[in-house]
Design a protein around this motif. Structure first.
Motif, mmCIF file in Angstrom:
data_model
loop_
_atom_site.group_PDB
_atom_site.id
_atom_site.type_symbol
_atom_site.label_atom_id
_atom_site.label_comp_id
_atom_site.label_asym_id
_atom_site.label_seq_id
_atom_site.Cartn_x
_atom_site.Cartn_y
_atom_site.Cartn_z
ATOM 1 N N GLU A 70 0.847 -1.180 0.000
ATOM 2 C CA GLU A 70 0.000 0.000 0.000
ATOM 3 C C GLU A 70 0.886 1.233 0.000
ATOM 4 O OE1 GLU A 70 -3.018 0.086 2.993
ATOM 5 O OE2 GLU A 70 -3.589 -1.997 2.639
ATOM 6 N N ALA A 71 0.507 2.227 -0.820
ATOM 7 C CA ALA A 71 1.269 3.474 -0.878
ATOM 8 C C ALA A 71 0.314 4.605 -1.243
ATOM 9 C CB ALA A 71 2.377 3.372 -1.922
ATOM 10 N N ALA A 72 0.636 5.765 -0.763
ATOM 11 C CA ALA A 72 -0.162 6.945 -1.109
ATOM 12 C C ALA A 72 0.197 7.366 -2.534
ATOM 13 C CB ALA A 72 0.138 8.076 -0.127
ATOM 14 N N PRO A 73 -0.803 7.667 -3.364
ATOM 15 C CA PRO A 73 -0.510 8.099 -4.738
ATOM 16 C C PRO A 73 0.199 9.450 -4.731
ATOM 17 C CG PRO A 73 -2.847 8.328 -4.282
ATOM 18 C CD PRO A 73 -2.232 7.646 -3.095
ATOM 19 N N ASP A 74 1.153 9.607 -5.639
ATOM 20 C CA ASP A 74 1.867 10.878 -5.726
ATOM 21 C C ASP A 74 1.797 11.492 -7.126
ATOM 22 O OD1 ASP A 74 3.475 9.154 -7.103
ATOM 23 O OD2 ASP A 74 5.312 9.659 -6.056
ATOM 24 N N THR A 75 1.040 10.867 -8.010
ATOM 25 C CA THR A 75 0.940 11.361 -9.384
ATOM 26 C C THR A 75 -0.497 11.201 -9.874
ATOM 27 O OG1 THR A 75 3.203 10.643 -9.834
ATOM 28 C CG2 THR A 75 1.822 11.098 -11.734
ATOM 29 N N ALA A 76 -0.959 12.205 -10.586
ATOM 30 C CA ALA A 76 -2.267 12.129 -11.242
ATOM 31 C C ALA A 76 -2.107 12.670 -12.654
ATOM 32 C CB ALA A 76 -3.305 12.944 -10.484
ATOM 33 N N VAL A 77 -2.782 12.069 -13.592
ATOM 34 C CA VAL A 77 -2.748 12.529 -14.980
ATOM 35 C C VAL A 77 -4.140 13.046 -15.313
ATOM 36 C CG1 VAL A 77 -2.400 11.867 -17.381
ATOM 37 C CG2 VAL A 77 -0.955 10.873 -15.592
ATOM 38 N N LEU A 78 -4.197 14.275 -15.771
ATOM 39 C CA LEU A 78 -5.455 14.916 -16.101
ATOM 40 C C LEU A 78 -5.388 15.388 -17.540
ATOM 41 C CD1 LEU A 78 -8.182 16.084 -15.077
ATOM 42 C CD2 LEU A 78 -6.918 18.140 -14.441
ATOM 43 N N GLN A 79 -6.313 14.935 -18.377
ATOM 44 C CA GLN A 79 -6.360 15.373 -19.767
ATOM 45 C C GLN A 79 -7.613 16.204 -19.965
ATOM 46 O OE1 GLN A 79 -6.017 11.982 -22.357
ATOM 47 N NE2 GLN A 79 -3.862 11.720 -21.901
#
Length: 103
Positions: A39-48
């Motif tokens: 388990e890890a906290a997300p550190d990246t998001a991709v938004l288009q």
């Protein structure tokens, strides 16, 4: 014993398929099972996002689209997104043709 579900077949597993034969000949068998979880906290998001502008005059449409995109970029930067993380991946201009048919 078979390869893990979803994994491609590997000929190295064929020895596991013959475990019954080894037992019959007096050989030993080693069986292992395991399970893991990370388990890890997300550190990246991709938004288009897309900005679409329509106008009868292509130059007017391009200018309005430029204004809207620049406003969007300023808004994203105000939310803490670095300009280096913002990029244009596609830009297209094409005519909208309306055909009127009379029967």
């Amino acid at each position: 014993m078979y390869p893990m579900y979803g994994q491609p077949y590997n000929p190295a597993y064929r020895h596991a398929l013959k475990a019954d034969e080894r037992k019959a000949k007096g050989g030993s068998t080693l069986s292992v099972r395991g399970m893991g979880k990370v388990e890890a906290a997300p550190d990246t998001a991709v938004l288009q996002l897309a900005v679409v502008t329509m106008d009868k005059d292509v130059t007017a449409a391009q200018e309005e689209n430029k204004r809207r995109v620049n406003q969007l970029i300023r808004t994203l930067q105000a939310e803490g997104i670095d300009e280096k993380q913002i990029e244009t991946i596609s830009y297209t201009v094409f005519p909208q043709i309306r055909l009127h048919w009379r029967l």
